[in-house]
Design a protein around this motif. Sequence first.
Motif, PDB file in Angstrom:
ATOM      1  N   ALA A   1       0.841  -1.211   0.000  1.00 35.82           N
ATOM      2  CA  ALA A   1       0.000   0.000   0.000  1.00 35.82           C
ATOM      3  C   ALA A   1       0.870   1.253   0.000  1.00 35.82           C
ATOM      4  O   ALA A   1       0.560   2.241  -0.702  1.00 35.82           O
ATOM      5  N   ILE A   2       1.970   1.225   0.744  1.00 32.35           N
ATOM      6  CA  ILE A   2       2.877   2.391   0.776  1.00 32.35           C
ATOM      7  C   ILE A   2       3.360   2.735  -0.631  1.00 32.35           C
ATOM      8  O   ILE A   2       3.439   3.906  -1.011  1.00 32.35           O
ATOM      9  N   THR A   3       3.647   1.693  -1.411  1.00 29.55           N
ATOM     10  CA  THR A   3       4.216   1.954  -2.745  1.00 29.55           C
ATOM     11  C   THR A   3       3.212   2.688  -3.659  1.00 29.55           C
ATOM     12  O   THR A   3       3.597   3.192  -4.699  1.00 29.55           O
ATOM     13  N   GLU A   4       1.940   2.706  -3.254  1.00 27.23           N
ATOM     14  CA  GLU A   4       0.943   3.415  -4.075  1.00 27.23           C
ATOM     15  C   GLU A   4       0.700   4.844  -3.596  1.00 27.23           C
ATOM     16  O   GLU A   4      -0.086   5.580  -4.201  1.00 27.23           O
ATOM     17  N   LEU A   5       1.339   5.242  -2.511  1.00 26.92           N
ATOM     18  CA  LEU A   5       1.101   6.584  -1.965  1.00 26.92           C
ATOM     19  C   LEU A   5       1.795   7.650  -2.809  1.00 26.92           C
ATOM     20  O   LEU A   5       2.912   7.436  -3.300  1.00 26.92           O
ATOM     21  N   GLN A   6       1.135   8.785  -2.907  1.00 27.97           N
ATOM     22  CA  GLN A   6       1.702   9.907  -3.644  1.00 27.97           C
ATOM     23  C   GLN A   6       3.079  10.294  -3.086  1.00 27.97           C
ATOM     24  O   GLN A   6       4.033  10.557  -3.826  1.00 27.97           O
ATOM     25  N   GLU A   7       3.200  10.294  -1.763  1.00 28.03           N
ATOM     26  CA  GLU A   7       4.458  10.738  -1.138  1.00 28.03           C
ATOM     27  C   GLU A   7       5.607   9.762  -1.369  1.00 28.03           C
ATOM     28  O   GLU A   7       6.770  10.141  -1.310  1.00 28.03           O
TER      29      GLU A   7
ATOM     30  N   PRO B   1      16.700  16.585  -1.204  1.00 29.42           N
ATOM     31  CA  PRO B   1      16.217  17.495  -0.156  1.00 29.42           C
ATOM     32  C   PRO B   1      15.280  16.804   0.852  1.00 29.42           C
ATOM     33  O   PRO B   1      14.479  15.933   0.508  1.00 29.42           O
ATOM     34  N   THR B   2      15.385  17.261   2.104  1.00 29.38           N
ATOM     35  CA  THR B   2      14.614  16.698   3.222  1.00 29.38           C
ATOM     36  C   THR B   2      13.112  16.783   2.969  1.00 29.38           C
ATOM     37  O   THR B   2      12.356  15.887   3.361  1.00 29.38           O
ATOM     38  N   ASP B   3      12.650  17.854   2.291  1.00 30.47           N
ATOM     39  CA  ASP B   3      11.202  18.008   2.118  1.00 30.47           C
ATOM     40  C   ASP B   3      10.615  17.014   1.116  1.00 30.47           C
ATOM     41  O   ASP B   3       9.396  16.900   1.000  1.00 30.47           O
ATOM     42  N   ILE B   4      11.462  16.317   0.400  1.00 22.45           N
ATOM     43  CA  ILE B   4      10.970  15.220  -0.452  1.00 22.45           C
ATOM     44  C   ILE B   4      11.114  13.899   0.294  1.00 22.45           C
ATOM     45  O   ILE B   4      10.241  13.032   0.236  1.00 22.45           O
ATOM     46  N   LEU B   5      12.213  13.768   1.034  1.00 17.76           N
ATOM     47  CA  LEU B   5      12.491  12.501   1.732  1.00 17.76           C
ATOM     48  C   LEU B   5      11.508  12.229   2.870  1.00 17.76           C
ATOM     49  O   LEU B   5      10.952  11.126   2.976  1.00 17.76           O
TER      50      LEU B   5
ATOM     51  N   HIS C   1      14.636  13.639 -12.394  1.00 20.51           N
ATOM     52  CA  HIS C   1      14.982  14.465 -11.220  1.00 20.51           C
ATOM     53  C   HIS C   1      16.280  14.021 -10.548  1.00 20.51           C
ATOM     54  O   HIS C   1      16.725  14.641  -9.592  1.00 20.51           O
ATOM     55  N   GLU C   2      16.832  12.897 -11.008  1.00 21.72           N
ATOM     56  CA  GLU C   2      18.018  12.284 -10.382  1.00 21.72           C
ATOM     57  C   GLU C   2      17.749  11.962  -8.909  1.00 21.72           C
ATOM     58  O   GLU C   2      18.558  12.233  -8.031  1.00 21.72           O
ATOM     59  N   TRP C   3      16.573  11.378  -8.664  1.00 17.85           N
ATOM     60  CA  TRP C   3      16.178  10.990  -7.307  1.00 17.85           C
ATOM     61  C   TRP C   3      16.579   9.553  -6.978  1.00 17.85           C
ATOM     62  O   TRP C   3      16.713   9.194  -5.805  1.00 17.85           O
ATOM     63  N   PHE C   4      16.674   8.732  -8.046  1.00 22.76           N
ATOM     64  CA  PHE C   4      16.846   7.297  -7.829  1.00 22.76           C
ATOM     65  C   PHE C   4      17.796   6.785  -8.921  1.00 22.76           C
ATOM     66  O   PHE C   4      17.814   7.321 -10.024  1.00 22.76           O
ATOM     67  N   SER C   5      18.572   5.758  -8.610  1.00 28.18           N
ATOM     68  CA  SER C   5      19.466   5.182  -9.629  1.00 28.18           C
ATOM     69  C   SER C   5      19.351   3.670  -9.642  1.00 28.18           C
ATOM     70  O   SER C   5      19.173   3.048  -8.596  1.00 28.18           O
ATOM     71  N   VAL C   6      19.469   3.109 -10.838  1.00 32.61           N
ATOM     72  CA  VAL C   6      19.560   1.653 -10.992  1.00 32.61           C
ATOM     73  C   VAL C   6      20.954   1.351 -11.534  1.00 32.61           C
ATOM     74  O   VAL C   6      21.365   1.935 -12.553  1.00 32.61           O
ATOM     75  N   PHE C   7      21.696   0.495 -10.834  1.00 29.75           N
ATOM     76  CA  PHE C   7      23.063   0.154 -11.220  1.00 29.75           C
ATOM     77  C   PHE C   7      23.112  -1.274 -11.734  1.00 29.75           C
ATOM     78  O   PHE C   7      22.467  -2.167 -11.183  1.00 29.75           O
ATOM     79  N   TRP C   8      23.911  -1.490 -12.793  1.00 19.66           N
ATOM     80  CA  TRP C   8      24.265  -2.840 -13.200  1.00 19.66           C
ATOM     81  C   TRP C   8      25.773  -2.977 -13.042  1.00 19.66           C
ATOM     82  O   TRP C   8      26.549  -2.173 -13.574  1.00 19.66           O
TER      83      TRP C   8
ATOM     84  N   SER D   1      23.157  10.802   6.237  1.00 14.65           N
ATOM     85  CA  SER D   1      22.445  10.521   4.975  1.00 14.65           C
ATOM     86  C   SER D   1      21.453   9.370   5.141  1.00 14.65           C
ATOM     87  O   SER D   1      21.421   8.432   4.337  1.00 14.65           O
ATOM     88  N   ARG D   2      20.648   9.456   6.222  1.00 11.10           N
ATOM     89  CA  ARG D   2      19.696   8.360   6.390  1.00 11.10           C
ATOM     90  C   ARG D   2      18.382   8.847   6.996  1.00 11.10           C
ATOM     91  O   ARG D   2      18.369   9.750   7.841  1.00 11.10           O
ATOM     92  N   ILE D   3      17.292   8.233   6.505  1.00  7.12           N
ATOM     93  CA  ILE D   3      16.007   8.357   7.184  1.00  7.12           C
ATOM     94  C   ILE D   3      16.053   7.411   8.379  1.00  7.12           C
ATOM     95  O   ILE D   3      16.549   6.284   8.273  1.00  7.12           O
ATOM     96  N   GLU D   4      15.557   7.884   9.511  1.00  6.52           N
ATOM     97  CA  GLU D   4      15.408   6.994  10.668  1.00  6.52           C
ATOM     98  C   GLU D   4      13.926   6.856  10.966  1.00  6.52           C
ATOM     99  O   GLU D   4      13.190   7.842  10.951  1.00  6.52           O
ATOM    100  N   MET D   5      13.499   5.638  11.242  1.00  6.55           N
ATOM    101  CA  MET D   5      12.127   5.413  11.712  1.00  6.55           C
ATOM    102  C   MET D   5      12.209   4.868  13.133  1.00  6.55           C
ATOM    103  O   MET D   5      13.030   3.989  13.435  1.00  6.55           O
ATOM    104  N   HIS D   6      11.339   5.400  13.982  1.00  5.01           N
ATOM    105  CA  HIS D   6      11.270   4.980  15.378  1.00  5.01           C
ATOM    106  C   HIS D   6       9.805   4.819  15.764  1.00  5.01           C
ATOM    107  O   HIS D   6       8.906   5.346  15.105  1.00  5.01           O
ATOM    108  N   LEU D   7       9.592   4.137  16.906  1.00  2.00           N
ATOM    109  CA  LEU D   7       8.287   4.157  17.576  1.00  2.00           C
ATOM    110  C   LEU D   7       8.529   4.782  18.939  1.00  2.00           C
ATOM    111  O   LEU D   7       9.456   4.379  19.665  1.00  2.00           O
TER     112      LEU D   7
END
Length: 331
Positions: A50-56, A210-214, A321-328, A260-266
């Motif tokens: 479901a997350i993968t379908e979110l606009q954000e 940028p943080t406001d996208i991440l 936008h150079e947001w994501f890269s796929v490497f081979w 350079s990391r998102i952290e998730m906590h509860l």
Amino acid sequence: MTHTTPAFLQIHQADDAAVRRELAAGLVQSPAQVSPKFLYDALGSRLFSAITELQEYYPTRTEAGIFATQGADMASHIPARALLLDLGAGCCTKAERLFPVLRTAGYVAVDISVDFLRETLTTLQQRHPSLPMMGLGMDFSSSLALPPDTRPWLARHGLEAAPRVVFYPGSSIGNFSPPEALRLLRQAHAVCQGGGAGGGLLIGVDRVKPTDILEPAYDDSLGVTAAFNRNLLLHTNHLLGTDFDPRQWQHVAFYDSAQSRIEMHLQSAIAQQVRWADGERRFAAGERLHTENSYKWTPEGFVALLEAAGFRPAVHWTDEHEWFSVFWAEA
Ligand SMILES: C[S@@+](CC[C@H](N)C(=O)[O-])C[C@H]1O[C@@H](n2cnc3c(N)ncnc32)[C@H](O)[C@@H]1O
């Protein structure tokens, strides 16, 4: 040959004493932590879908766009008729899109979320009855090596000497710290070398931005990511017998630019005691349980990591936008 059901090997056992020891060891640490691999039981896997379908949540659609627009160019670098090994396969959608592009000869889907994998792979096999498929329900964080029990299946389908393409999309590599990621990529390199010439790693990596996208990508307005994060508590209750009450925990996600990391906590909403059969942990109000890191990379940094893991210089593709890269990277 027609295949009606995929082969399946279940290595990971949810009721394993080692799983309970690992969870308990993390809970008594300061700060408390639980590995992100425990975000994924059958419900966690559905919540992630479901997350993968979110606009954000830009990573999935951005990565899919790179494959859709640049897949043909990728195929000119990647060997055809390879054995595709999908790490953390989830709903297997990304690999399925590659089957015609790479003319895949065999598919091995690896995931710790065993019940979800069985279900998705069974449906996938029905859509692709001529493609040999195997599900591997295993935790690859300790070892990525193909279990010896896969050998008869490889031999039966003439896949022992096929080049191996290790596919690791979705920037899941970001769940590992740089030294852990290096260790995992070295193991991926060894897996690639176990097959025919030309094998390598096809990997999706989220980039520093940028943080406001991440931050909204990990803290969406509908609260789906919050539910996904809290579900880790229910999964832990199931595995370890803890008495977590998800209603007493708040989802927290932020970008730490220094690392350079998102952290998730509860975060505990109240002072509370969490108990299990042979242990307990007191949480003060506001105290946190660390559940996930998601490291972001620069292309230069990731190319250096691949080379340190033993891969040849990589080629890579990105989005507008150079947001994501796929490497081979060939092994
Ligand atoms: C972020 S999801 C990515 C799913 C899919 N590959 C995609 O890109 O959309 C991570 C997947 O890896 C699996 N996973 C996480 N840790 C794992 C581990 N240690 N061993 C095996 N699978 C793992 C999860 O169950 C989940 O399906």
